[in-house]
Design a protein around this motif. Structure first.
Motif, PDB file in Angstrom:
ATOM      1  N   SER A  49       0.844  -1.196   0.000  1.00  0.00           N
ATOM      2  CA  SER A  49       0.000   0.000   0.000  1.00  0.00           C
ATOM      3  C   SER A  49       0.880   1.248   0.000  1.00  0.00           C
ATOM      4  CB  SER A  49      -0.951  -0.022   1.192  1.00  0.00           C
ATOM      5  OG  SER A  49      -1.760  -1.175   1.146  1.00  0.00           O
ATOM      6  N   GLY A  50       0.341   2.375   0.432  1.00  0.00           N
ATOM      7  CA  GLY A  50       1.119   3.597   0.400  1.00  0.00           C
ATOM      8  C   GLY A  50       1.392   4.057  -1.021  1.00  0.00           C
ATOM      9  N   MET A  51       2.472   4.805  -1.198  1.00  0.00           N
ATOM     10  CA  MET A  51       2.767   5.433  -2.472  1.00  0.00           C
ATOM     11  C   MET A  51       3.919   4.782  -3.227  1.00  0.00           C
ATOM     12  SD  MET A  51       0.372   7.559  -2.173  1.00  0.00           S
ATOM     13  CE  MET A  51       0.623   8.523  -3.670  1.00  0.00           C
ATOM     14  N   LEU A  52       4.403   3.636  -2.745  1.00  0.00           N
ATOM     15  CA  LEU A  52       5.515   2.976  -3.419  1.00  0.00           C
ATOM     16  C   LEU A  52       5.014   2.171  -4.612  1.00  0.00           C
ATOM     17  CD1 LEU A  52       7.481   1.612  -0.337  1.00  0.00           C
ATOM     18  CD2 LEU A  52       8.116   3.533  -1.800  1.00  0.00           C
ATOM     19  N   PRO A  53       5.577   2.387  -5.815  1.00  0.00           N
ATOM     20  CA  PRO A  53       5.162   1.622  -6.989  1.00  0.00           C
ATOM     21  C   PRO A  53       5.429   0.134  -6.799  1.00  0.00           C
ATOM     22  CG  PRO A  53       6.446   3.545  -7.630  1.00  0.00           C
ATOM     23  CD  PRO A  53       6.572   3.423  -6.141  1.00  0.00           C
ATOM     24  N   THR A  54       4.475  -0.704  -7.226  1.00  0.00           N
ATOM     25  CA  THR A  54       4.605  -2.150  -7.083  1.00  0.00           C
ATOM     26  C   THR A  54       5.863  -2.668  -7.758  1.00  0.00           C
ATOM     27  OG1 THR A  54       2.200  -2.409  -6.975  1.00  0.00           O
ATOM     28  CG2 THR A  54       3.485  -4.361  -7.537  1.00  0.00           C
ATOM     29  N   SER A  55       6.186  -2.144  -8.933  1.00  0.00           N
ATOM     30  CA  SER A  55       7.352  -2.642  -9.671  1.00  0.00           C
ATOM     31  C   SER A  55       8.641  -2.413  -8.900  1.00  0.00           C
ATOM     32  CB  SER A  55       7.439  -1.965 -11.043  1.00  0.00           C
ATOM     33  OG  SER A  55       7.585  -0.562 -10.910  1.00  0.00           O
ATOM     34  N   VAL A  56       8.741  -1.275  -8.208  1.00  0.00           N
ATOM     35  CA  VAL A  56       9.944  -0.984  -7.428  1.00  0.00           C
ATOM     36  C   VAL A  56      10.013  -1.902  -6.213  1.00  0.00           C
ATOM     37  CG1 VAL A  56      11.143   0.763  -6.067  1.00  0.00           C
ATOM     38  CG2 VAL A  56      10.046   1.400  -8.214  1.00  0.00           C
ATOM     39  N   VAL A  57       8.884  -2.103  -5.544  1.00  0.00           N
ATOM     40  CA  VAL A  57       8.845  -2.983  -4.385  1.00  0.00           C
ATOM     41  C   VAL A  57       9.245  -4.395  -4.780  1.00  0.00           C
ATOM     42  CG1 VAL A  57       7.343  -4.052  -2.679  1.00  0.00           C
ATOM     43  CG2 VAL A  57       7.107  -1.616  -3.183  1.00  0.00           C
ATOM     44  N   GLU A  58       8.673  -4.893  -5.875  1.00  0.00           N
ATOM     45  CA  GLU A  58       8.903  -6.278  -6.256  1.00  0.00           C
ATOM     46  C   GLU A  58      10.320  -6.517  -6.761  1.00  0.00           C
ATOM     47  OE1 GLU A  58       5.953  -8.119  -8.627  1.00  0.00           O
ATOM     48  OE2 GLU A  58       4.480  -8.030  -7.014  1.00  0.00           O
ATOM     49  N   SER A  59      10.972  -5.490  -7.257  1.00  0.00           N
ATOM     50  CA  SER A  59      12.349  -5.678  -7.700  1.00  0.00           C
ATOM     51  C   SER A  59      13.265  -6.026  -6.542  1.00  0.00           C
ATOM     52  CB  SER A  59      12.859  -4.411  -8.407  1.00  0.00           C
ATOM     53  OG  SER A  59      13.068  -3.366  -7.484  1.00  0.00           O
ATOM     54  N   ALA A  60      12.818  -5.733  -5.310  1.00  0.00           N
ATOM     55  CA  ALA A  60      13.639  -5.988  -4.127  1.00  0.00           C
ATOM     56  C   ALA A  60      13.408  -7.360  -3.514  1.00  0.00           C
ATOM     57  CB  ALA A  60      13.348  -4.921  -3.080  1.00  0.00           C
ATOM     58  N   LEU A  61      12.269  -7.977  -3.788  1.00  0.00           N
ATOM     59  CA  LEU A  61      11.854  -9.157  -3.041  1.00  0.00           C
ATOM     60  C   LEU A  61      12.804 -10.345  -3.110  1.00  0.00           C
ATOM     61  CD1 LEU A  61       8.046  -8.920  -3.613  1.00  0.00           C
ATOM     62  CD2 LEU A  61       9.096  -9.346  -1.404  1.00  0.00           C
ATOM     63  N   PRO A  62      13.251 -10.787  -4.282  1.00  0.00           N
ATOM     64  CA  PRO A  62      14.078 -12.001  -4.310  1.00  0.00           C
ATOM     65  C   PRO A  62      15.329 -11.916  -3.436  1.00  0.00           C
ATOM     66  CG  PRO A  62      13.265 -11.515  -6.503  1.00  0.00           C
ATOM     67  CD  PRO A  62      12.909 -10.331  -5.646  1.00  0.00           C
ATOM     68  N   ALA A  63      16.096 -10.827  -3.549  1.00  0.00           N
ATOM     69  CA  ALA A  63      17.320 -10.715  -2.754  1.00  0.00           C
ATOM     70  C   ALA A  63      17.021 -10.662  -1.267  1.00  0.00           C
ATOM     71  CB  ALA A  63      18.101  -9.473  -3.179  1.00  0.00           C
ATOM     72  N   ASN A  64      15.932 -10.020  -0.883  1.00  0.00           N
ATOM     73  CA  ASN A  64      15.602  -9.911   0.531  1.00  0.00           C
ATOM     74  C   ASN A  64      15.061 -11.207   1.112  1.00  0.00           C
ATOM     75  OD1 ASN A  64      15.813  -7.038   1.847  1.00  0.00           O
ATOM     76  ND2 ASN A  64      15.402  -6.755  -0.322  1.00  0.00           N
ATOM     77  N   LEU A  65      14.364 -11.988   0.295  1.00  0.00           N
ATOM     78  CA  LEU A  65      13.923 -13.306   0.758  1.00  0.00           C
ATOM     79  C   LEU A  65      15.126 -14.199   1.033  1.00  0.00           C
ATOM     80  CD1 LEU A  65      10.848 -13.825  -1.578  1.00  0.00           C
ATOM     81  CD2 LEU A  65      10.804 -13.685   0.922  1.00  0.00           C
ATOM     82  N   ILE A  66      16.142 -14.089   0.206  1.00  0.00           N
ATOM     83  CA  ILE A  66      17.381 -14.835   0.447  1.00  0.00           C
ATOM     84  C   ILE A  66      18.014 -14.382   1.755  1.00  0.00           C
ATOM     85  CG2 ILE A  66      19.749 -15.186  -0.394  1.00  0.00           C
ATOM     86  CD1 ILE A  66      18.572 -15.118  -3.254  1.00  0.00           C
ATOM     87  N   ASP A  67      18.074 -13.067   1.973  1.00  0.00           N
ATOM     88  CA  ASP A  67      18.633 -12.538   3.219  1.00  0.00           C
ATOM     89  C   ASP A  67      17.846 -13.028   4.433  1.00  0.00           C
ATOM     90  OD1 ASP A  67      20.569 -11.187   1.841  1.00  0.00           O
ATOM     91  OD2 ASP A  67      19.608  -9.222   1.983  1.00  0.00           O
ATOM     92  N   PHE A  68      16.524 -13.095   4.284  1.00  0.00           N
ATOM     93  CA  PHE A  68      15.692 -13.561   5.390  1.00  0.00           C
ATOM     94  C   PHE A  68      16.070 -14.978   5.806  1.00  0.00           C
ATOM     95  CE2 PHE A  68      11.967 -16.079   6.638  1.00  0.00           C
ATOM     96  CZ  PHE A  68      11.676 -15.484   7.855  1.00  0.00           C
ATOM     97  N   PHE A  69      16.261 -15.862   4.850  1.00  0.00           N
ATOM     98  CA  PHE A  69      16.640 -17.235   5.175  1.00  0.00           C
ATOM     99  C   PHE A  69      18.003 -17.285   5.860  1.00  0.00           C
ATOM    100  CE2 PHE A  69      13.517 -19.121   2.069  1.00  0.00           C
ATOM    101  CZ  PHE A  69      12.875 -19.908   3.008  1.00  0.00           C
ATOM    102  N   HIS A  70      18.944 -16.467   5.408  1.00  0.00           N
ATOM    103  CA  HIS A  70      20.258 -16.435   6.047  1.00  0.00           C
ATOM    104  C   HIS A  70      20.148 -15.964   7.488  1.00  0.00           C
ATOM    105  CE1 HIS A  70      22.305 -16.049   1.831  1.00  0.00           C
ATOM    106  NE2 HIS A  70      21.972 -17.295   2.129  1.00  0.00           N
ATOM    107  N   ASP A  71      19.325 -14.941   7.731  1.00  0.00           N
ATOM    108  CA  ASP A  71      19.144 -14.429   9.090  1.00  0.00           C
ATOM    109  C   ASP A  71      18.433 -15.454   9.971  1.00  0.00           C
ATOM    110  OD1 ASP A  71      20.348 -12.129   8.246  1.00  0.00           O
ATOM    111  OD2 ASP A  71      18.508 -10.926   8.173  1.00  0.00           O
ATOM    112  N   LEU A  72      17.438 -16.145   9.421  1.00  0.00           N
ATOM    113  CA  LEU A  72      16.725 -17.182  10.162  1.00  0.00           C
ATOM    114  C   LEU A  72      17.677 -18.308  10.550  1.00  0.00           C
ATOM    115  CD1 LEU A  72      14.201 -18.660  11.213  1.00  0.00           C
ATOM    116  CD2 LEU A  72      13.802 -19.446   8.858  1.00  0.00           C
ATOM    117  N   ASP A  73      18.496 -18.743   9.621  1.00  0.00           N
ATOM    118  CA  ASP A  73      19.450 -19.815   9.896  1.00  0.00           C
ATOM    119  C   ASP A  73      20.432 -19.396  10.992  1.00  0.00           C
ATOM    120  OD1 ASP A  73      20.598 -22.427   9.260  1.00  0.00           O
ATOM    121  OD2 ASP A  73      22.293 -21.310   8.432  1.00  0.00           O
ATOM    122  N   ALA A  74      20.898 -18.138  10.933  1.00  0.00           N
ATOM    123  CA  ALA A  74      21.823 -17.643  11.959  1.00  0.00           C
ATOM    124  C   ALA A  74      21.153 -17.614  13.329  1.00  0.00           C
ATOM    125  CB  ALA A  74      22.318 -16.246  11.585  1.00  0.00           C
ATOM    126  N   ALA A  75      19.883 -17.208  13.387  1.00  0.00           N
ATOM    127  CA  ALA A  75      19.158 -17.166  14.661  1.00  0.00           C
ATOM    128  C   ALA A  75      18.988 -18.568  15.237  1.00  0.00           C
ATOM    129  CB  ALA A  75      17.794 -16.503  14.466  1.00  0.00           C
TER     130      ALA A  75
END
Length: 294
Positions: free
Chosen positions: A259-285
């Motif tokens: 929601s908000g004013m962020l364009p969907t295309s810009v938001v989605e361009s970030a998702l794959p790399a951040n999902l990878i980071d999430f798994f790395h952080d989860l594994d470290a925890a």
């Protein structure tokens, strides 16, 4: 003043919380939906130059329009435990269908995590699926993913600003609210989500999952300082690895409208790399000895 891609680079590790996993934004990558190798397209899709906030709540009309997409409206005192259970069954069924579907395209891959995507049928965006092997049993992984205080998400995930259980229907069904920090000195507003979350077990498959979808409640309206996001059907599925009870195959499925004013295309361009980071952080925890006392 900031151009769009400059702002994205400033926000490399910002996440919007989904109680079944994570829907993240503000880290660039060079593949998948939302990114074009064509110079003209890239120029057209960047933010305009800015002198003030680049983000914030929608107008009232925009909010009403996006809120209407959340079909489930649960108002306190008007729904019984049976109603919650029926809605939870529907959420779990839809999440399981996504988990078992096969029409995914590769968005990004690292050494140990693969991210896939496909067009969502629920909103004008994409569904993302990230998967990897984690060296912990399924029940433990689920406990680390669930929101605090039901789970440990708030103990290790630094992107979590607030995490609360609004209502506990039973041990495996809750209404939860999670929120993130704002970013870049408030240029990107905090997001929050209110979700119905259900834990399901599939003994024949050795799988345990969390499944969720955003809902609306009269006792939890949008708050000042937060942009209310929408999590559509998703889930995290943890399946024991055959022959190794201390490892599991984890699949995280998210489809989120920030929601908000962020364009969907810009938001989605970030998702794959951040999902990878999430798994790395989860594994470290999961490997952190300081977390064992919780």
């Amino acid at each position: 003043m900031f151009a769009g891609r400059t702002i994205i680079l400033l926000l490399r590790r910002t996440a919007v919380i989904s109680t079944v996993g994570v829907a993240v934004f503000a880290q660039t990558h060079s593949e998948g939906p939302g990114y074009s190798t064509d110079t003209e397209s890239r120029t057209r899709n960047t933010f305009p130059l800015l002198t003030d906030r680049i983000d914030g709540p929608k107008t009232l009309e925009q909010y009403k329009r996006s809120s209407s997409e959340v079909e489930t409206f649960i108002s306190v005192g008007e729904r019984s435990e049976m109603d919650y259970q029926e809605e939870a069954d529907s959420i779990a069924r839809r999440a399981y269908e996504l988990y078992k579907s096969t029409d995914w395209k590769v968005a990004k891959a690292s050494k140990d995590v693969k991210v896939f995507y496909k067009k969502s049928t629920e909103f004008d965006g994409h569904i993302y699926r990230a998967e990897c092997i984690i060296g912990s049993p399924p029940e433990k992984v689920i406990r680390y993913i669930l929101p605090s205080p039901r789970g440990l998400r708030g103990k290790w995930d630094k992107t979590v600003k607030e995490s609360e259980v609004i209502e506990k229907i039973d041990e495996d069904l809750i209404v939860g609210r999670s929120a993130t920090h704002s970013v870049a000195m408030g240029l990107i507003s905090s997001r929050d989500f209110v979700d119905l979350i259900t834990v399901r077990r599939y003994p024949d498959e050795g799988t345990i999952s969390t499944n969720s979808r955003s809902i609306q409640r009269k006792d939890c309206p949008p708050k000042d300082g937060f942009v209310r996001g929408i999590n559509y059907h998703g889930g995290t599925f943890c399946t024991a690895v055959e022959g190794d009870p201390n490892s599991c195959h984890v699949v995280n499925i998210v489809q989120t409208d920030l929601s908000g004013m962020l364009p969907t295309s810009v938001v989605e361009s970030a998702l794959p790399a951040n999902l990878i980071d999430f798994f790395h952080d989860l594994d470290a925890a999961l490997k952190d000895p300081n977390m064992n006392g919780f």
